[in-house]
Enzyme design. Sequence first.
Site, PDB file in Angstrom:
ATOM      1  N   ARG A  26       1.294  -0.161  -9.717  1.00 32.27           N
ATOM      2  CA  ARG A  26       2.636  -0.405  -9.179  1.00 32.27           C
ATOM      3  C   ARG A  26       2.652  -1.281  -7.926  1.00 32.27           C
ATOM      4  O   ARG A  26       3.551  -2.109  -7.768  1.00 32.27           O
ATOM      5  CB  ARG A  26       3.358   0.916  -8.918  1.00 32.27           C
ATOM      6  CG  ARG A  26       3.640   1.764 -10.161  1.00 32.27           C
ATOM      7  CD  ARG A  26       3.751   0.961 -11.401  1.00 32.27           C
ATOM      8  NE  ARG A  26       4.176   1.715 -12.578  1.00 32.27           N
ATOM      9  CZ  ARG A  26       3.900   1.345 -13.806  1.00 32.27           C
ATOM     10  NH1 ARG A  26       3.176   0.251 -14.026  1.00 32.27           N
ATOM     11  NH2 ARG A  26       4.322   2.034 -14.834  1.00 32.27           N
ATOM     12  N   ASP A  69      14.103  -0.730 -23.210  1.00 32.05           N
ATOM     13  CA  ASP A  69      14.686  -0.353 -21.923  1.00 32.05           C
ATOM     14  C   ASP A  69      15.011  -1.569 -21.062  1.00 32.05           C
ATOM     15  O   ASP A  69      16.135  -1.728 -20.576  1.00 32.05           O
ATOM     16  CB  ASP A  69      13.738   0.575 -21.163  1.00 32.05           C
ATOM     17  CG  ASP A  69      13.615   1.938 -21.809  1.00 32.05           C
ATOM     18  OD1 ASP A  69      13.803   2.046 -23.029  1.00 32.05           O
ATOM     19  OD2 ASP A  69      13.303   2.903 -21.086  1.00 32.05           O
ATOM     20  N   ASP A  95       7.420   6.322 -10.384  1.00 33.08           N
ATOM     21  CA  ASP A  95       7.348   4.866 -10.311  1.00 33.08           C
ATOM     22  C   ASP A  95       8.469   4.258  -9.489  1.00 33.08           C
ATOM     23  O   ASP A  95       8.278   3.246  -8.810  1.00 33.08           O
ATOM     24  CB  ASP A  95       7.344   4.268 -11.716  1.00 33.08           C
ATOM     25  CG  ASP A  95       5.975   4.349 -12.369  1.00 33.08           C
ATOM     26  OD1 ASP A  95       4.985   4.552 -11.649  1.00 33.08           O
ATOM     27  OD2 ASP A  95       5.893   4.204 -13.602  1.00 33.08           O
ATOM     28  N   SER A 133       6.350   8.539 -24.189  1.00 36.74           N
ATOM     29  CA  SER A 133       6.505   7.472 -23.216  1.00 36.74           C
ATOM     30  C   SER A 133       5.105   7.067 -22.790  1.00 36.74           C
ATOM     31  O   SER A 133       4.331   7.899 -22.309  1.00 36.74           O
ATOM     32  CB  SER A 133       7.311   7.970 -22.010  1.00 36.74           C
ATOM     33  OG  SER A 133       7.324   6.998 -20.986  1.00 36.74           O
TER      34      SER A 133
END
Length: 406
Positions: free
Chosen positions: A96, A16, A125, A180
């Site tokens: 994060r 990605d 996210d 994922s």
Amino acid sequence: MAEKRKVVLAYSGGLDTSVILTWLQEKYDAEVITFTADIGQGEEVEPARAKAQQMGVKSIHIEDLREEFARDYVFPMFRANAIYEGEYLLGTSIARPLIAKRLVEIAKEHGAEYISHGATGKGNDQVRFELGAFALAPNLKTIAPWREWDLTSRETLMAYAKERNIPIDFAKSGKKSPYSMDANLLHISYEGGGLEDPYWEPEEDIWRWTVSPEKAPDAPQYVELSYQAGDIVAIDGVTMTPAEVMIKLNELGGKHGIGRLDLVENRYVGMKSRGCYETPAGTIMLRAHRAIESITLDREVAHLKDELMPRYASLVYNGYWWSPERKMLQVMIDESQAPVNGVVRVKLYKGNVIVAGRKSDNSLFDANIATFEDDRGAYNQKDAEGFIRLNGLRLRIAASKGRKMD
């Protein structure tokens, strides 16, 4: 020639973000600066440097943030006993704000006006990264490719990468997990694939950190955790840093099948999402921390913390780590932890964390008062009669007026 715009990309080196790197170079004619963080995901991060260099990146940042992550993010959150919707230990959420902070700092260092990330437009996210950036650098702009491009699947990403000779290990592409996944020192998560059916039970080989409770050792293991001001500072008498504590507890918890969770949660963007999580260290830490607090915190302080905890957890989950309200709550929580010192003994056994003992020089537990034996006058049991009558006064008044209480 005009200077190229600079973009700092949160870069893992995977499919990605490698596609995103090239896409930013093409779409925005940008100079891309990459940032790769080691926060305990268990994968080698250094190969990201070679990939970025191969793609023409001149400014590459690869950093070991495990200690900072554990010390400044995970441990403060566990002082609050934070848990989202009664089950989720916030493993992805808490990583994060640190990544957002470093993206902003690197952007300032290079004079970049953009940051970029690989979060999708359906997930939490994107919110966490961008709210963090707003709080720390309000004029910094964010480029979120998944909200702009027409690459909508892994197949289209792979085709894009092949067309442009993006360095991806295509030989291994067929062996990629159908899920994922996100991992750090606190947890590993799994979403997508068969998990999109909430009635489907995940196969055993989905789990990577923990053995199944059925296959865990038949003998329990006792572990002593030493606390100072609400933080674990030693395991079985061996002093450790916060990151070392988490690494050790992940090892012990994984061995005993501790920390598995199958959860349907409510995302901030509005949809329900099903995921599986492994959080061995966090599961042990939460249980043990509540045990040491049970003997060291005043009753009303403990109850107030429990009332505020869901709000704190939601702030972390929804991306408001850098908000003034989370900071305010943290000051109060940290103040409450001054007496939270001592030792908790836990028994790890087949998926369970069982508190087997707790002790502290700051303990408020008084055996002379709590005893069912002769307390030698430490507590006058006759006082309870007036206490009960006063607390029942409103009930007696309502009953005398004929009001029904059911």
